[in-house]
Design a protein around this motif. Structure first.
Motif, PDB file in Angstrom:
ATOM      1  N   ALA A 172      -8.284  -2.863   0.175  1.00 54.53           N
ATOM      2  CA  ALA A 172      -7.353  -3.997   0.087  1.00 54.53           C
ATOM      3  C   ALA A 172      -6.746  -4.149  -1.302  1.00 54.53           C
ATOM      4  CB  ALA A 172      -8.071  -5.279   0.495  1.00 54.53           C
ATOM      5  N   GLU A 173      -7.520  -3.836  -2.325  1.00 59.91           N
ATOM      6  CA  GLU A 173      -7.055  -4.056  -3.705  1.00 59.91           C
ATOM      7  C   GLU A 173      -6.258  -2.878  -4.262  1.00 59.91           C
ATOM      8  OE1 GLU A 173     -10.647  -6.216  -2.558  1.00 59.91           O
ATOM      9  OE2 GLU A 173     -10.235  -4.061  -2.696  1.00 59.91           O
ATOM     10  N   ALA A 174      -6.179  -1.773  -3.516  1.00 62.99           N
ATOM     11  CA  ALA A 174      -5.582  -0.546  -4.056  1.00 62.99           C
ATOM     12  C   ALA A 174      -4.108  -0.725  -4.401  1.00 62.99           C
ATOM     13  CB  ALA A 174      -5.769   0.602  -3.069  1.00 62.99           C
ATOM     14  N   ALA A 175      -3.352  -1.350  -3.509  1.00 66.94           N
ATOM     15  CA  ALA A 175      -1.913  -1.479  -3.753  1.00 66.94           C
ATOM     16  C   ALA A 175      -1.635  -2.306  -5.004  1.00 66.94           C
ATOM     17  CB  ALA A 175      -1.238  -2.107  -2.533  1.00 66.94           C
ATOM     18  N   GLY A 176      -2.380  -3.394  -5.184  1.00 69.91           N
ATOM     19  CA  GLY A 176      -2.184  -4.217  -6.370  1.00 69.91           C
ATOM     20  C   GLY A 176      -2.520  -3.475  -7.641  1.00 69.91           C
ATOM     21  N   LEU A 177      -3.618  -2.717  -7.623  1.00 67.99           N
ATOM     22  CA  LEU A 177      -4.001  -1.946  -8.810  1.00 67.99           C
ATOM     23  C   LEU A 177      -2.965  -0.871  -9.110  1.00 67.99           C
ATOM     24  CD1 LEU A 177      -5.986  -1.332 -11.058  1.00 67.99           C
ATOM     25  CD2 LEU A 177      -7.312   0.059  -9.447  1.00 67.99           C
TER      26      LEU A 177
ATOM     27  N   ALA B 159       0.214  -1.019  -8.458  1.00 73.53           N
ATOM     28  CA  ALA B 159       1.392  -1.677  -9.020  1.00 73.53           C
ATOM     29  C   ALA B 159       1.169  -2.028 -10.490  1.00 73.53           C
ATOM     30  CB  ALA B 159       1.710  -2.937  -8.216  1.00 73.53           C
ATOM     31  N   ILE B 160      -0.031  -2.493 -10.815  1.00 75.02           N
ATOM     32  CA  ILE B 160      -0.341  -2.819 -12.216  1.00 75.02           C
ATOM     33  C   ILE B 160      -0.280  -1.560 -13.074  1.00 75.02           C
ATOM     34  CG2 ILE B 160      -2.194  -3.563 -13.768  1.00 75.02           C
ATOM     35  CD1 ILE B 160      -3.057  -5.498 -11.503  1.00 75.02           C
ATOM     36  N   MET B 161      -0.867  -0.469 -12.585  1.00 74.46           N
ATOM     37  CA  MET B 161      -0.850   0.781 -13.345  1.00 74.46           C
ATOM     38  C   MET B 161       0.577   1.294 -13.526  1.00 74.46           C
ATOM     39  SD  MET B 161      -3.890   1.588 -14.356  1.00 74.46           S
ATOM     40  CE  MET B 161      -3.546   3.294 -14.802  1.00 74.46           C
ATOM     41  N   ALA B 162       1.383   1.174 -12.477  1.00 75.75           N
ATOM     42  CA  ALA B 162       2.777   1.601 -12.586  1.00 75.75           C
ATOM     43  C   ALA B 162       3.512   0.749 -13.622  1.00 75.75           C
ATOM     44  CB  ALA B 162       3.463   1.500 -11.226  1.00 75.75           C
ATOM     45  N   GLY B 163       3.162  -0.542 -13.669  1.00 74.81           N
ATOM     46  CA  GLY B 163       3.768  -1.416 -14.670  1.00 74.81           C
ATOM     47  C   GLY B 163       3.398  -1.017 -16.085  1.00 74.81           C
ATOM     48  N   TYR B 164       2.120  -0.659 -16.305  1.00 70.65           N
ATOM     49  CA  TYR B 164       1.706  -0.191 -17.622  1.00 70.65           C
ATOM     50  C   TYR B 164       2.482   1.060 -18.015  1.00 70.65           C
ATOM     51  CZ  TYR B 164      -2.385  -3.308 -17.486  1.00 70.65           C
ATOM     52  OH  TYR B 164      -3.213  -4.386 -17.446  1.00 70.65           O
ATOM     53  N   ARG B 165       2.632   1.972 -17.056  1.00 78.50           N
ATOM     54  CA  ARG B 165       3.358   3.212 -17.362  1.00 78.50           C
ATOM     55  C   ARG B 165       4.815   2.918 -17.672  1.00 78.50           C
ATOM     56  NH1 ARG B 165       2.049   8.767 -14.370  1.00 78.50           N
ATOM     57  NH2 ARG B 165       0.360   8.593 -15.876  1.00 78.50           N
ATOM     58  N   ALA B 166       5.409   1.979 -16.916  1.00 75.40           N
ATOM     59  CA  ALA B 166       6.814   1.635 -17.150  1.00 75.40           C
ATOM     60  C   ALA B 166       7.015   1.011 -18.525  1.00 75.40           C
ATOM     61  CB  ALA B 166       7.300   0.686 -16.060  1.00 75.40           C
TER      62      ALA B 166
ATOM     63  N   GLN C 237       0.828  -1.198   0.000  1.00 76.76           N
ATOM     64  CA  GLN C 237       0.000   0.000   0.000  1.00 76.76           C
ATOM     65  C   GLN C 237       0.868   1.256   0.000  1.00 76.76           C
ATOM     66  OE1 GLN C 237      -3.743   0.165   0.376  1.00 76.76           O
ATOM     67  NE2 GLN C 237      -3.181   2.159  -0.439  1.00 76.76           N
ATOM     68  N   ALA C 238       1.920   1.263   0.819  1.00 77.45           N
ATOM     69  CA  ALA C 238       2.809   2.426   0.898  1.00 77.45           C
ATOM     70  C   ALA C 238       3.505   2.684  -0.430  1.00 77.45           C
ATOM     71  CB  ALA C 238       3.842   2.231   2.013  1.00 77.45           C
ATOM     72  N   LEU C 239       3.961   1.621  -1.089  1.00 69.50           N
ATOM     73  CA  LEU C 239       4.597   1.780  -2.394  1.00 69.50           C
ATOM     74  C   LEU C 239       3.600   2.255  -3.439  1.00 69.50           C
ATOM     75  CD1 LEU C 239       6.852  -1.410  -2.434  1.00 69.50           C
ATOM     76  CD2 LEU C 239       7.644   0.967  -2.389  1.00 69.50           C
ATOM     77  N   GLY C 240       2.402   1.672  -3.414  1.00 70.99           N
ATOM     78  CA  GLY C 240       1.365   2.102  -4.352  1.00 70.99           C
ATOM     79  C   GLY C 240       0.987   3.560  -4.153  1.00 70.99           C
ATOM     80  N   ASP C 241       0.884   3.986  -2.890  1.00 70.46           N
ATOM     81  CA  ASP C 241       0.550   5.383  -2.606  1.00 70.46           C
ATOM     82  C   ASP C 241       1.626   6.321  -3.146  1.00 70.46           C
ATOM     83  OD1 ASP C 241      -1.759   4.595  -1.334  1.00 70.46           O
ATOM     84  OD2 ASP C 241      -0.996   4.887   0.705  1.00 70.46           O
ATOM     85  N   ALA C 242       2.891   5.944  -2.947  1.00 66.83           N
ATOM     86  CA  ALA C 242       3.989   6.793  -3.428  1.00 66.83           C
ATOM     87  C   ALA C 242       3.991   6.871  -4.951  1.00 66.83           C
ATOM     88  CB  ALA C 242       5.330   6.257  -2.922  1.00 66.83           C
ATOM     89  N   GLU C 243       3.749   5.742  -5.615  1.00 68.08           N
ATOM     90  CA  GLU C 243       3.713   5.726  -7.079  1.00 68.08           C
ATOM     91  C   GLU C 243       2.546   6.550  -7.608  1.00 68.08           C
ATOM     92  OE1 GLU C 243       5.842   1.334  -7.569  1.00 68.08           O
ATOM     93  OE2 GLU C 243       3.656   1.523  -7.383  1.00 68.08           O
TER      94      GLU C 243
END
Length: 320
Positions: A275-280, A282-289, A145-151
């Motif tokens: 609960a699902e926010a961090a996973g989503l 990460a997926i969005m960050a992957g698409y951007r990457a 969650q913390a990583l997802g929030d930062a991204e």
């Protein structure tokens, strides 16, 4: 309590083998093995653990020592708790969470490139920790969650033009007036915009066309704008654009869409965790990457939102 099968590595090395001892210690530390005492190491039994211990046992024997691997099951509950405690990664997760929060706090104070490098480093370290986190607990989800929030925060700053919420109620709209329309929003899609575009095409205007704007002022007069200041559909009060669209077209009667809205809300403006926010994220960050165009990103992400909506529907059906 679920019983765990264990694998024990018992080794003995001759005295003048300092280099061999250091190699062994490093390898076992990287494997995530717990140390019961000097020369006795433990892993949850699995093919990878067996292969790892076999490799280390062979090196010990090659260095003139002896090594045995022993498989066993849990004893009583006290022993089980003692063994599981050897694999508590809470402190390691806490340190990474602190660093992720520090990175988020520093967004906007340095270069975006530096923040991306720091987040990439944290992602690598989190992945390495996950690989040896054999019994993940709440701290693992908190780190994600913390990583997802930062991204998400970095994406919002890098994108710019985040809409300001206007006050007032959300009027209901006649869906018949919004068919075969051109819809426009800011380019470089992130969670609220891509979720809103998915919602528009799936539930509002099946033949919707989209235009991704360099800046809001480029919005054609005939287009339906969303998620920017002055757009027909944007943040209202505490609602993000996705939630405003739900309310505008009476889609907020669908509990699965409402639940999906809580995930989008958490990633876009924070608030109650989902609960699902961090996973989503990460997926969005992957698409951007991957450097996808906005059109390609919408296609890819639509499958994710389809799956989330179906899962939430399934959860609702199972409780009714």
């Amino acid at each position: 309590m679920h019983k765990t099968e264990w694998l024990l590595l018992v080794i003995s090395l001759p005295g003048p083998t300092k280099a061999a001892r250091m190699r062994l210690w490093r390898a076992l530390r990287l494997s995530g093995a717990g140390a019961l005492r000097d020369g006795v190491y433990l892993l949850p039994n699995s093919p990878s653990a067996s292969a790892q211990f076999a490799t280390q046992a062979a090196e010990v024997v090659a260095s003139g020592g002896s090594a045995e691997t022993i498989a066993f099951g849990d004893g009583d509950a006290t022993q089980q708790q003692r063994l599981l405690a050897l694999f508590d990664r809470g402190d390691q997760h806490a340190r990474l969470i602190e660093r992720a929060q520090a990175v988020r706090a520093g967004i906007g104070k340095g270069t975006d490139a530096d923040v991306r490098r720091r987040l990439a480093t944290l992602r690598r370290e989190a992945a390495a920790l996950s690989a040896i986190d054999f019994f993940p607990g709440p701290a693992a989800a908190q780190l994600e969650q913390a990583l997802g929030d930062a991204e998400a925060a970095l994406a919002a700053v890098a994108d710019g033009g985040e809409p300001r919420a206007r006050q007032g109620s959300v009027p209901r709209r006649d869906i018949a007036r919004y068919q075969k329309r051109l819809w426009a929003t800011r380019r470089n899609l992130w969670v609220d915009r891509v979720a809103s575009a998915w919602l528009i095409r799936r539930f509002i205007d099946a033949q919707a066309r989209f235009r991704w704007l360099r800046q809001p002022e480029d919005c054609p007069k005939t287009a339906v704008g969303f998620d920017f200041d002055g757009a027909e559909f944007s943040h209202v009060g505490g609602r993000v654009t996705f939630e405003v669209l739900l309310a505008s077209f009476s889609l907020d009667k669908d509990p699965a869409l409402v639940r999906l809205g809580t995930v989008v809300h958490a990633l876009d403006v924070g608030g109650a965790p989902a609960a699902e926010a961090a996973g989503l994220a990460a997926i969005m960050a992957g698409y951007r990457a991957k450097g996808l165009s906005d059109d390609a990103l919408l296609v890819e992400a639509s499958g994710v939102f389809d799956a989330l909506h179906a899962a939430f529907q399934g959860a609702e059906d199972s409780t009714s």
